[in-house]
Design a protein around this motif. Structure first.
Motif, PDB file in Angstrom:
ATOM      1  N   GLY A  57       0.676  -1.152   0.001  1.00 48.40           N
ATOM      2  CA  GLY A  57      -0.027   0.119  -0.030  1.00 48.40           C
ATOM      3  C   GLY A  57       0.797   1.346  -0.183  1.00 48.40           C
ATOM      4  O   GLY A  57       0.384   2.315  -0.632  1.00 48.40           O
ATOM      5  N   ASN A  58       2.144   1.296   0.407  1.00 44.96           N
ATOM      6  CA  ASN A  58       2.818   2.407   0.616  1.00 44.96           C
ATOM      7  C   ASN A  58       3.908   2.421  -0.449  1.00 44.96           C
ATOM      8  O   ASN A  58       4.520   3.366  -0.522  1.00 44.96           O
ATOM      9  CB  ASN A  58       3.557   2.295   2.141  1.00 44.96           C
ATOM     10  CG  ASN A  58       2.594   2.810   3.191  1.00 44.96           C
ATOM     11  OD1 ASN A  58       1.907   3.771   2.966  1.00 44.96           O
ATOM     12  ND2 ASN A  58       2.327   1.936   4.151  1.00 44.96           N
ATOM     13  N   LEU A  59       4.117   1.317  -1.176  1.00 41.43           N
ATOM     14  CA  LEU A  59       5.213   1.197  -2.083  1.00 41.43           C
ATOM     15  C   LEU A  59       5.250   2.496  -3.082  1.00 41.43           C
ATOM     16  O   LEU A  59       6.532   3.235  -3.360  1.00 41.43           O
ATOM     17  CB  LEU A  59       5.274  -0.076  -2.789  1.00 41.43           C
ATOM     18  CG  LEU A  59       6.566  -0.351  -3.416  1.00 41.43           C
ATOM     19  CD1 LEU A  59       7.757  -0.133  -2.553  1.00 41.43           C
ATOM     20  CD2 LEU A  59       6.553  -1.813  -4.103  1.00 41.43           C
ATOM     21  N   PRO A  60       4.036   2.882  -3.771  1.00 40.51           N
ATOM     22  CA  PRO A  60       4.064   3.617  -4.524  1.00 40.51           C
ATOM     23  C   PRO A  60       4.489   5.079  -4.183  1.00 40.51           C
ATOM     24  O   PRO A  60       5.499   5.935  -4.712  1.00 40.51           O
ATOM     25  CB  PRO A  60       2.735   4.008  -5.045  1.00 40.51           C
ATOM     26  CG  PRO A  60       1.939   2.644  -5.023  1.00 40.51           C
ATOM     27  CD  PRO A  60       2.945   1.924  -3.812  1.00 40.51           C
ATOM     28  N   GLY A  61       4.147   5.516  -3.076  1.00 43.71           N
ATOM     29  CA  GLY A  61       4.555   6.607  -2.075  1.00 43.71           C
ATOM     30  C   GLY A  61       5.930   6.630  -1.945  1.00 43.71           C
ATOM     31  O   GLY A  61       6.896   7.617  -2.110  1.00 43.71           O
ATOM     32  N   LEU A  62       6.544   5.515  -1.205  1.00 42.18           N
ATOM     33  CA  LEU A  62       7.942   5.412  -1.142  1.00 42.18           C
ATOM     34  C   LEU A  62       8.727   5.694  -2.167  1.00 42.18           C
ATOM     35  O   LEU A  62       9.941   6.186  -2.119  1.00 42.18           O
ATOM     36  CB  LEU A  62       8.208   4.113  -0.237  1.00 42.18           C
ATOM     37  CG  LEU A  62       7.775   3.852   0.972  1.00 42.18           C
ATOM     38  CD1 LEU A  62       7.797   2.331   1.446  1.00 42.18           C
ATOM     39  CD2 LEU A  62       8.374   4.829   1.815  1.00 42.18           C
ATOM     40  N   ARG A  63       8.309   4.988  -3.516  1.00 36.08           N
ATOM     41  CA  ARG A  63       9.069   5.178  -4.712  1.00 36.08           C
ATOM     42  C   ARG A  63       9.320   6.738  -5.028  1.00 36.08           C
ATOM     43  O   ARG A  63      10.273   6.958  -5.677  1.00 36.08           O
ATOM     44  CB  ARG A  63       8.450   4.340  -5.849  1.00 36.08           C
ATOM     45  CG  ARG A  63       8.704   2.854  -5.620  1.00 36.08           C
ATOM     46  CD  ARG A  63       8.137   1.937  -6.637  1.00 36.08           C
ATOM     47  NE  ARG A  63       8.590   0.583  -6.717  1.00 36.08           N
ATOM     48  CZ  ARG A  63       7.966  -0.198  -7.416  1.00 36.08           C
ATOM     49  NH1 ARG A  63       6.702   0.050  -8.038  1.00 36.08           N
ATOM     50  NH2 ARG A  63       8.249  -1.471  -7.002  1.00 36.08           N
TER      51      ARG A  63
END
Length: 109
Positions: A96-102
């Motif tokens: 769920g957080n991977l796009p924001g972390l990228r």
């Protein structure tokens, strides 16, 4: 696999885990409605492309993580299910957080 696919797979795996875990119990309908229904609904919404589904999946996953830790600590007979719940909750939080972390840590060119 992209982050959305991992999120949906994690949510559906968690729902299947809850079905296997709670179906043999006497109050299976209530347990399944409380535990298995939310990840299935979140997976359906995430499949439609909603970004809010990833946020809410992460919020719910924090509760699932806490539930798994509590059960793993207090009920040795259900420890395997609880550890699987913990791992799936962490997968859901990461997906769920991977796009924001990228986006946050991407190199600027």
């Amino acid at each position: 696999m992209n982050a959305r696919q991992v999120l949906v797979a994690g949510l559906l795996a968690l729902a299947a885990l809850f079905v296997a875990w709670f179906a043999p119990q006497p109050s299976a309908r209530v347990a399944l409605a409380v535990f298995a229904l939310p990840p299935v609904l979140l997976a359906a919404v995430a499949l439609r492309g909603s970004r809010k589904a990833a946020f809410w999946a992460g919020v719910f996953a924090l509760g699932w993580f806490s539930h798994g830790v509590m059960v793993a600590w207090s009920r040795p007979g259900e420890r395997g299910y609880a550890i699987a719940e913990i791992v799936l909750a962490l997968v859901i939080i990461l997906a769920g957080n991977l796009p924001g972390l990228r986006a946050r840590f991407a190199r600027k060119r």
